[in-house]
Design a protein around this motif. Sequence first.
Motif, PDB file in Angstrom:
ATOM      1  N   ASP A 157      80.435  40.668  36.016  1.00  0.00           N
ATOM      2  CA  ASP A 157      81.457  40.466  37.196  1.00  0.00           C
ATOM      3  C   ASP A 157      80.831  41.228  38.474  1.00  0.00           C
ATOM      4  OD1 ASP A 157      82.654  42.925  36.430  1.00  0.00           O
ATOM      5  OD2 ASP A 157      83.989  41.914  35.355  1.00  0.00           O
ATOM      6  N   ALA A 158      81.663  41.333  39.506  1.00  0.00           N
ATOM      7  CA  ALA A 158      81.271  42.029  40.500  1.00  0.00           C
ATOM      8  C   ALA A 158      81.500  43.551  40.253  1.00  0.00           C
ATOM      9  CB  ALA A 158      82.268  41.842  41.863  1.00  0.00           C
ATOM     10  N   GLU A 159      82.434  44.003  39.613  1.00  0.00           N
ATOM     11  CA  GLU A 159      82.630  45.476  39.226  1.00  0.00           C
ATOM     12  C   GLU A 159      81.442  46.121  38.160  1.00  0.00           C
ATOM     13  OE1 GLU A 159      83.811  47.904  39.929  1.00  0.00           O
ATOM     14  OE2 GLU A 159      83.539  49.333  38.386  1.00  0.00           O
ATOM     15  N   ASP A 160      81.027  45.059  37.337  1.00  0.00           N
ATOM     16  CA  ASP A 160      79.728  45.388  36.445  1.00  0.00           C
ATOM     17  C   ASP A 160      78.618  45.507  37.199  1.00  0.00           C
ATOM     18  OD1 ASP A 160      78.421  45.643  34.221  1.00  0.00           O
ATOM     19  OD2 ASP A 160      77.941  43.684  33.968  1.00  0.00           O
ATOM     20  N   MET A 161      78.402  44.658  38.190  1.00  0.00           N
ATOM     21  CA  MET A 161      77.189  44.829  39.299  1.00  0.00           C
ATOM     22  C   MET A 161      77.243  45.863  39.970  1.00  0.00           C
ATOM     23  SD  MET A 161      75.822  41.390  41.001  1.00  0.00           S
ATOM     24  CE  MET A 161      74.114  41.266  41.786  1.00  0.00           C
ATOM     25  N   ILE A 165      68.459  45.941  35.780  1.00  0.00           N
ATOM     26  CA  ILE A 165      68.870  45.324  36.901  1.00  0.00           C
ATOM     27  C   ILE A 165      67.843  44.012  37.387  1.00  0.00           C
ATOM     28  CG2 ILE A 165      69.343  45.461  39.191  1.00  0.00           C
ATOM     29  CD1 ILE A 165      70.762  48.157  38.764  1.00  0.00           C
ATOM     30  N   TYR A 166      66.468  44.562  37.322  1.00  0.00           N
ATOM     31  CA  TYR A 166      65.469  43.959  37.948  1.00  0.00           C
ATOM     32  C   TYR A 166      64.161  44.610  37.203  1.00  0.00           C
ATOM     33  CZ  TYR A 166      62.938  41.677  41.756  1.00  0.00           C
ATOM     34  OH  TYR A 166      62.143  40.692  42.575  1.00  0.00           O
ATOM     35  N   SER A 167      63.243  43.635  36.839  1.00  0.00           N
ATOM     36  CA  SER A 167      62.036  44.148  36.001  1.00  0.00           C
ATOM     37  C   SER A 167      61.289  45.080  36.934  1.00  0.00           C
ATOM     38  CB  SER A 167      61.410  43.067  35.404  1.00  0.00           C
ATOM     39  OG  SER A 167      62.177  42.371  34.396  1.00  0.00           O
ATOM     40  N   ARG A 168      61.292  45.050  38.237  1.00  0.00           N
ATOM     41  CA  ARG A 168      60.496  45.955  39.124  1.00  0.00           C
ATOM     42  C   ARG A 168      61.109  47.390  38.722  1.00  0.00           C
ATOM     43  NH1 ARG A 168      61.781  47.042  44.324  1.00  0.00           N
ATOM     44  NH2 ARG A 168      62.138  45.011  45.092  1.00  0.00           N
ATOM     45  N   PHE A 169      62.399  47.728  38.344  1.00  0.00           N
ATOM     46  CA  PHE A 169      63.106  48.841  38.109  1.00  0.00           C
ATOM     47  C   PHE A 169      62.614  49.120  36.647  1.00  0.00           C
ATOM     48  CE2 PHE A 169      66.746  47.938  41.093  1.00  0.00           C
ATOM     49  CZ  PHE A 169      65.943  47.194  42.134  1.00  0.00           C
ATOM     50  N   THR A 170      63.495  48.468  35.779  1.00  0.00           N
ATOM     51  CA  THR A 170      63.262  48.567  34.265  1.00  0.00           C
ATOM     52  C   THR A 170      63.201  47.377  33.727  1.00  0.00           C
ATOM     53  OG1 THR A 170      65.565  49.125  33.789  1.00  0.00           O
ATOM     54  CG2 THR A 170      64.438  50.820  34.223  1.00  0.00           C
ATOM     55  N   ASN A 171      62.828  47.280  32.247  1.00  0.00           N
ATOM     56  CA  ASN A 171      62.763  45.947  31.510  1.00  0.00           C
ATOM     57  C   ASN A 171      62.751  46.490  30.079  1.00  0.00           C
ATOM     58  OD1 ASN A 171      60.789  44.318  29.739  1.00  0.00           O
ATOM     59  ND2 ASN A 171      61.543  42.825  31.174  1.00  0.00           N
ATOM     60  N   PRO A 172      63.488  45.775  29.128  1.00  0.00           N
ATOM     61  CA  PRO A 172      63.642  46.334  27.686  1.00  0.00           C
ATOM     62  C   PRO A 172      62.133  46.756  27.310  1.00  0.00           C
ATOM     63  CG  PRO A 172      64.985  44.524  28.122  1.00  0.00           C
ATOM     64  CD  PRO A 172      64.075  44.855  29.359  1.00  0.00           C
ATOM     65  N   SER A 217      64.800  39.318  35.970  1.00  0.00           N
ATOM     66  CA  SER A 217      66.065  39.902  36.302  1.00  0.00           C
ATOM     67  C   SER A 217      66.995  39.779  35.439  1.00  0.00           C
ATOM     68  CB  SER A 217      66.553  39.397  37.915  1.00  0.00           C
ATOM     69  OG  SER A 217      66.911  38.027  37.528  1.00  0.00           O
ATOM     70  N   PHE A 218      68.108  40.485  35.486  1.00  0.00           N
ATOM     71  CA  PHE A 218      69.147  40.484  34.238  1.00  0.00           C
ATOM     72  C   PHE A 218      70.610  40.143  35.049  1.00  0.00           C
ATOM     73  CE2 PHE A 218      65.720  43.063  33.460  1.00  0.00           C
ATOM     74  CZ  PHE A 218      65.529  42.716  31.983  1.00  0.00           C
ATOM     75  N   ILE A 219      71.704  39.656  34.351  1.00  0.00           N
ATOM     76  CA  ILE A 219      72.763  39.132  34.929  1.00  0.00           C
ATOM     77  C   ILE A 219      73.895  40.184  34.533  1.00  0.00           C
ATOM     78  CG2 ILE A 219      72.188  36.654  34.907  1.00  0.00           C
ATOM     79  CD1 ILE A 219      73.923  36.422  32.290  1.00  0.00           C
ATOM     80  N   PHE A 220      74.890  40.162  35.360  1.00  0.00           N
ATOM     81  CA  PHE A 220      76.265  41.039  35.306  1.00  0.00           C
ATOM     82  C   PHE A 220      77.465  40.191  34.838  1.00  0.00           C
ATOM     83  CE2 PHE A 220      72.840  42.404  38.163  1.00  0.00           C
ATOM     84  CZ  PHE A 220      72.528  43.593  37.551  1.00  0.00           C
TER      85      PHE A 220
END
Length: 392
Positions: free
Chosen positions: A40-44, A56-63, A35-38
């Motif tokens: 703050d709340a607005e960024d998330m 967001i999460y490597s099930r969705f995308t990953n670099p 997973s990846f971090i944000f």
Amino acid sequence: MNSQYTEHIETQAIRTQLERSAFLEHSSPLYLTSSFIFEDAEDMRASFAEEKERNIYSRFTNPNTSEFVSKICKMEGAEDGHAFATGMSAVFSTFAALLNSGDHIVSSRSIFGSTNSLFTKFLPKWNIETSYFKVNEVDKIESLIQPNTKVLYAESPTNPAVDILDLEILGAIAKKHNLIFIVDNCFATPYLQQPIQFGADLVIHSATKLIDGQGRVLGGVTVGRAALIREIYLFARNTGPALSPFNAWMLSKSLETLAVRVDKHCENALKVAEFLENNSKVNWVKYPFLTSHPQYKIAKKQMKLGGNVVAFEVKGGINAGRKFLNSIQMCSLSANLGDTRSIVTHPASTTHSKLSEEDRLETSITDGLIRISVGLENVHDIIEDVKQALEN
Ligand SMILES: Cc1ncc(COP(=O)(O)O)c(C=O)c1O
């Protein structure tokens, strides 16, 4: 960069790269993170609302998967794409995302065995039926199209008989009838053939084959029209057939050498095919760039070189095919293809043994058919091995 600058496919495969990290690494690093971090709340919130392009999460995308997909998109001339754990998860997710209950597929009869099982055993559970045309019956395709037909599907070259379908003709039929034209381009790779040029809406690869090229990792990818990829992405994001970052990193590295590897594979395969054409133990040999191939002119029109797979028929049917496999000394007896190591298979006694003879012949799989995935060993050693196995 001046506006005249256009990259060739080899350069795209090497120079398409992730944004560099603060360490300014030369070669892309491996992002083994689930997973990846944000900030703050607005960024998330904005990231989840897709107002920002963010991992967001490597099930969705990953670099690493994004780099791999970007390369394939550039090489295929595609707008967008998504990567999968295997070629079959790319095939399944593409159909599951785009088709609804009651839809109909028109497909070439000569398709990979598991894709055929998907069409005959699983999609009918959701009321999706498939009608088939033979590779030499392209003129019958239009008669198979129904009001509920949504997809036209084909592979070229085909597995295992190495037949060729005219992608331009198929593309024109799909356009005329407003069908989604999907091509499994696994045998050709984006280096040898770009189906989008001939009207394909989506192109699928098993990256497990020549794209990895060294028999190490599994992977798959679907690329093509952005609106269709969006549907496929949403299906995959929720159902989870994600390519692992490690495999994506391997596959992206492999693409850097795809052109030189495939050039050599094709050079070796043509020499093996020419040897077989002059051998008295062989009834016939099929290789797309041999002038004797029934669809030679089509292959020349749509492919840069003939690929690495050669099909031939040993005289003597099933027993001769089995004997050939038992006499092989160097080449591997294995189910994979597109490896540095040459691989031989005898479909009639193995992968296609459960089919009736009639069904096998419909896909050009005769009793004595041998498929060789020609590798990168010295070609004299490959030919010597094949020669001694034929003589025994
Ligand atoms: C033409 C073709 N399509 C799809 C696949 C499936 O790919 P994978 O084994 O990566 O799931 C294969 C595998 O051999 C294949 O040959």
